[in-house]
Scaffold this active site. Sequence first.
Site, PDB file in Angstrom:
ATOM      1  N   GLY A 228       0.821  -1.202   0.000  1.00  0.00           N
ATOM      2  CA  GLY A 228       0.000   0.000   0.000  1.00  0.00           C
ATOM      3  C   GLY A 228       0.857   1.254   0.000  1.00  0.00           C
ATOM      4  O   GLY A 228       2.039   1.228  -0.350  1.00  0.00           O
ATOM      5  N   CYS A 229       0.258   2.367   0.390  1.00  0.00           N
ATOM      6  CA  CYS A 229       0.954   3.649   0.400  1.00  0.00           C
ATOM      7  C   CYS A 229       2.222   3.566   1.229  1.00  0.00           C
ATOM      8  O   CYS A 229       2.199   3.157   2.391  1.00  0.00           O
ATOM      9  CB  CYS A 229       0.034   4.723   0.976  1.00  0.00           C
ATOM     10  SG  CYS A 229       0.803   6.349   1.079  1.00  0.00           S
TER      11      CYS A 229
END
Length: 230
Positions: free
Chosen positions: A60-61
Amino acid sequence: MKFIKFPLAIFLLFASTSCQSKVKSETKETAQETSSEVVETPKLTSEELQQYETAYFASGCFWCVEAIFESVRGVKEVYSGYSGGTEPNPTYEEVSYGRTHHAEAVEVFYDPEVISFTQLVQVFFGSHDPTTLNRQGPDRGAQYRSIAFYKNDEEKKIIESYIDKLETENIYPSPIVTEVTQFDKFWKAEEYHQDYERRNPNNSYVRNVSIPRLNRFKKNFKSFLKEEVH
């Protein structure tokens, strides 16, 4: 280690912001703003980092992932960047718009005498949802896919064995879709992305997504945390 069952719902955040949307909604200057209350800590030099081992993950981020691994004992430094693709010199705008095959990833420098690669793999799987294909929380796209990178056959075996355990124990309600990929190259992200969560505590994405994700990890993996993080 005792496995912890995480309800799928805790990973699905009803936030209107996303790591990707920053490209559309903020200028580079805004993204570079840092809190005046943040005290900058000295970075280890390249020479100092050479004495430690490295591990690479994508989940993810990278703002979220960097902050999680920074909180882990034995971890000396974490950098946000890009990996998993073939394009040279990727930029944040290119990756976040899906114009490359790279994923947002982190480079973890760690002391193997304090924490093992196996434990870092446990941190990786315990801090995100490895069952959502090309998605993590509000962030969607292959650039946010789950990847555990390995540098040798031993690391590959550790990752695959841990996945087998998680699936045998039915830790997640859906199949794990994490890619187990041989590491090739890590491209360090732009400087304003480094330590982003710590330097930008008032950013809406950080408040609504990054900090809650970090706090969930800290609650469930207390024994993995640095003393100053408790």
